[in-house]
Scaffold this active site. Structure first.
Site, PDB file in Angstrom:
ATOM      1  CE  LYS A  11      -2.261  -0.928   3.865  1.00 30.57           C
ATOM      2  NZ  LYS A  11      -1.673  -2.217   4.283  1.00 30.57           N
ATOM      3  NE  ARG A  83      -3.777  -1.211  10.411  1.00 30.95           N
ATOM      4  CZ  ARG A  83      -2.732  -0.643   9.812  1.00 30.95           C
ATOM      5  NH1 ARG A  83      -2.832   0.567   9.339  1.00 30.95           N
ATOM      6  NH2 ARG A  83      -1.616  -1.301   9.668  1.00 30.95           N
ATOM      7  NE  ARG A 122       7.701  -3.166   6.309  1.00 32.17           N
ATOM      8  CZ  ARG A 122       6.413  -2.853   6.434  1.00 32.17           C
ATOM      9  NH1 ARG A 122       5.731  -2.449   5.378  1.00 32.17           N
ATOM     10  NH2 ARG A 122       5.804  -2.943   7.584  1.00 32.17           N
ATOM     11  NE  ARG A 124       6.990  -0.512  10.025  1.00 32.06           N
ATOM     12  CZ  ARG A 124       5.801  -0.435   9.456  1.00 32.06           C
ATOM     13  NH1 ARG A 124       5.664   0.118   8.276  1.00 32.06           N
ATOM     14  NH2 ARG A 124       4.751  -0.927  10.073  1.00 32.06           N
ATOM     15  NE  ARG A 135       2.481  -4.795  11.639  1.00 32.57           N
ATOM     16  CZ  ARG A 135       3.671  -4.840  11.030  1.00 32.57           C
ATOM     17  NH1 ARG A 135       4.689  -5.439  11.597  1.00 32.57           N
ATOM     18  NH2 ARG A 135       3.808  -4.282   9.868  1.00 32.57           N
TER      19      ARG A 135
HETATM   20  P1  AMP Z   1       1.277   0.539   9.235  1.00 30.76           P
HETATM   21  O1  AMP Z   1       2.497   1.337   8.937  1.00 30.76           O
HETATM   22  O2  AMP Z   1       0.069   1.017   8.478  1.00 30.76           O
HETATM   23  O3  AMP Z   1       1.494  -0.939   9.089  1.00 30.76           O
HETATM   24  O4  AMP Z   1       0.943   0.797  10.785  1.00 30.76           O
HETATM   25  C1  AMP Z   1       1.842   0.449  11.812  1.00 30.76           C
HETATM   26  C2  AMP Z   1       1.128   0.356  13.151  1.00 30.76           C
HETATM   27  O5  AMP Z   1       0.511   1.615  13.450  1.00 30.76           O
HETATM   28  C3  AMP Z   1      -0.013  -0.651  13.197  1.00 30.76           C
HETATM   29  O6  AMP Z   1       0.440  -1.952  13.503  1.00 30.76           O
HETATM   30  C4  AMP Z   1      -0.884  -0.071  14.314  1.00 30.76           C
HETATM   31  O7  AMP Z   1      -0.350  -0.350  15.593  1.00 30.76           O
HETATM   32  C5  AMP Z   1      -0.749   1.426  14.067  1.00 30.76           C
HETATM   33  N1  AMP Z   1      -1.802   1.939  13.145  1.00 30.76           N
HETATM   34  C6  AMP Z   1      -1.621   2.480  11.900  1.00 30.76           C
HETATM   35  N2  AMP Z   1      -2.787   2.852  11.357  1.00 30.76           N
HETATM   36  C7  AMP Z   1      -3.748   2.526  12.258  1.00 30.76           C
HETATM   37  C8  AMP Z   1      -5.171   2.634  12.267  1.00 30.76           C
HETATM   38  N3  AMP Z   1      -5.857   3.147  11.226  1.00 30.76           N
HETATM   39  N4  AMP Z   1      -5.816   2.195  13.379  1.00 30.76           N
HETATM   40  C9  AMP Z   1      -5.162   1.692  14.435  1.00 30.76           C
HETATM   41  N5  AMP Z   1      -3.834   1.540  14.471  1.00 30.76           N
HETATM   42  C10 AMP Z   1      -3.120   1.951  13.401  1.00 30.76           C
END
Ligand code: AMP
Length: 180
Positions: A11, A83, A122, A124, A135
């Site tokens: 994404k 989400r 990756r 991270r 996740r």
């Molecule tokens: P991402 O970079 O989108 O994979 O997000 C990394 C982490 O940020 C996720 O595992 C969540 O802990 C938090 N996070 C990101 N976006 C959201 C969201 N829309 N709702 C809740 N937690 C989020």
């Protein structure tokens, strides 16, 4: 526009390409939250444990963040938000009040083996095997229902997210045909 899909679906990469091409503001809640953690802001301190554990930050916190960051005019692309159904409903209400709407939701379908491999490569800090598994579980339980939610609204376009960056980009372009 919304980009929907499991972690590691690509994404973020496609969001970069799309936002440049269509001149959309790119809003990644993951990036915003990670920046807050790095800067040790009040928000950052509040959300660190969720990110580290691979669970979701509470809906009211991310919804408030989106409310603050959403551009008041012009198009935007959401990457990693909504989400949960609650987040999607809050977003819908927020846009309704301003006479705006989501036009398209691009759903990236990728099998779990592929995304696990991608995430593990990756590097991270939240990309350990344990967190990745968490996740993906959270994705299945909380986020996957959004596919049907947006399908019912006629906004969903699914693309195969397992190919190369170029192939996925072409599939998205095809899915966006006819979009105002
Ligand atoms: P991402 O970079 O989108 O994979 O997000 C990394 C982490 O940020 C996720 O595992 C969540 O802990 C938090 N996070 C990101 N976006 C959201 C969201 N829309 N709702 C809740 N937690 C989020």
């Amino acid at each position: 526009m919304i980009l929907l899909g499991p972690p590691g679906a690509g994404k973020g990469t496609q969001a970069e390409l799309l936002s440049r091409r269509w001149k959309l503001a790119h809003i990644s809640t993951g990036d915003l939250l990670r920046k807050a953690v790095q800067a040790k802001t009040k928000l950052g301190l509040q959300v660190k444990r969720f990110i580290d554990g691979g669970t979701l930050v509470p809906d009211d916190v991310v919804v408030a963040l989106i409310r603050e960051k959403l551009p008041r005019s012009g198009g935007f692309l959401l990457d990693g938000f909504p989400r949960t159904i609650e987040q999607a409903q809050a977003l819908g209400k927020m846009l309704d009040e301003e006479g705006r709407r989501i036009d398209r939701v691009i759903n990236f379908s990728v099998d779990e083996g592929t995304v696990t491999q991608r995430l593990m490569g990756r590097g991270r800090s939240d990309d350990t095997l344990e967190t990745v598994r968490m996740r993906l579980e959270v994705y299945r339980k909380e986020t996957e229902p959004l596919i049907v939610y947006y399908q019912k609204q006629g906004k969903l376009r699914s693309v195969d997210g397992s190919g190369t960056v170029e192939a996925v980009s072409r599939a998205i372009d095809a899915g966006l045909e006819g979009t105002p």
